[in-house]
Design an enzyme around this catalytic site. Sequence first.
Site, PDB file in Angstrom:
ATOM      1  N   GLU A  78       4.908  13.020  -8.065  1.00 57.79           N
ATOM      2  CA  GLU A  78       5.984  12.541  -9.108  1.00 57.79           C
ATOM      3  C   GLU A  78       6.341  13.263 -10.039  1.00 57.79           C
ATOM      4  O   GLU A  78       5.809  14.245 -10.591  1.00 57.79           O
ATOM      5  CB  GLU A  78       5.305  10.944  -9.819  1.00 57.79           C
ATOM      6  N   ARG A  88       5.872  -6.668 -10.936  1.00 65.28           N
ATOM      7  CA  ARG A  88       6.133  -7.696  -9.934  1.00 65.28           C
ATOM      8  C   ARG A  88       4.859  -8.977  -9.821  1.00 65.28           C
ATOM      9  O   ARG A  88       5.019  -9.848  -9.488  1.00 65.28           O
ATOM     10  CB  ARG A  88       6.549  -7.055  -8.634  1.00 65.28           C
ATOM     11  N   CYS A 141       1.215   2.494 -12.846  1.00 64.32           N
ATOM     12  CA  CYS A 141       1.212   3.970 -12.462  1.00 64.32           C
ATOM     13  C   CYS A 141       2.342   4.879 -13.184  1.00 64.32           C
ATOM     14  O   CYS A 141       1.988   5.918 -13.824  1.00 64.32           O
ATOM     15  CB  CYS A 141       1.257   4.292 -11.128  1.00 64.32           C
ATOM     16  N   HIS A 165       0.814   9.948  -6.332  1.00 66.13           N
ATOM     17  CA  HIS A 165       0.762   8.541  -5.637  1.00 66.13           C
ATOM     18  C   HIS A 165      -0.110   8.818  -4.034  1.00 66.13           C
ATOM     19  O   HIS A 165       0.374   9.899  -3.592  1.00 66.13           O
ATOM     20  CB  HIS A 165       1.935   7.781  -5.497  1.00 66.13           C
TER      21      HIS A 165
HETATM   22  N1  PCA Z   1      -1.060   1.819  -8.242  1.00 67.54           N
HETATM   23  C1  PCA Z   1      -0.221   1.042  -9.159  1.00 67.54           C
HETATM   24  C2  PCA Z   1      -1.034   0.951 -10.388  1.00 67.54           C
HETATM   25  C3  PCA Z   1      -2.512   1.238 -10.105  1.00 67.54           C
HETATM   26  C4  PCA Z   1      -2.135   2.034  -8.756  1.00 67.54           C
HETATM   27  O1  PCA Z   1      -3.270   2.503  -8.056  1.00 67.54           O
HETATM   28  C5  PCA Z   1       1.188   1.744  -9.329  1.00 67.54           C
HETATM   29  O2  PCA Z   1       1.758   2.310  -8.561  1.00 67.54           O
HETATM   30  O3  PCA Z   1       1.822   1.353 -10.468  1.00 67.54           O
END
Ligand code: PCA
Length: 214
Positions: A78, A88, A141, A165
């Site tokens: 990111e 959501r 996240c 991610h």
């Molecule tokens: N993914 C979610 C929150 C926790 C996770 O592992 C997100 O992408 O916000």
Amino acid sequence: MKVLVTGFDPFGGERVNPAYEAVKALPDTLDGAQIDKRELPTAFARSAAALEGYLCELQPDIVLCVGQAGGTPAVRVERVAINLADARIPDNDGAQPLDEPLRADGDAAYFSTLPVRAMVQAVRAAGLPCSVSYTAGTYVCNAALYNALYLAAKRFPGLRAGFVHVPYLPAQVAGKDALTPCMPLPAIVQSLTAALQAAIAGVETSDPAVGTLQ
Ligand code: PCA
């Protein structure tokens, strides 16, 4: 050098979160750096408090937070976090903020202070797919990356922060649409390891190959 790596707990009806499964499997030292691994709750308020607590306790030079991005085919590094909570589904504590700022006194957005392009290149060089992502969403996240960068700006000078991610694990997609992408745990661990090595080295590259056409 000290590195804090966090992974989220399961949410949204999943039984595991590939992020924490992979974080747990990382080595305790890497390229001379000490790697501390911690779990974060998938809850807006508690994750912010837990992250701040870990930063106070461990005083790391680098924090890398890791989360699941269901449906992504590859690891995503990111680039930016925004000052917005817009959920959501309720988080694991039942909170569902809509159109809310994360921090009243925070900037609209903060850029990752890790060498994002070098991290993507390192994962690709390890033979695994990876790309830069220009949105971490508006769920927990994004909040974790935002909070890490906010805290670095306000309270922890010198702290560098970033977010990765990761895709679903194969077991998570067994009951889902047949085209739902996934990645085996060893490949996720290898991707995180390569990304961390680049973060620890701390040298950004200028290779345009990781940019976008849009
Ligand atoms: N993914 C979610 C929150 C926790 C996770 O592992 C997100 O992408 O916000």
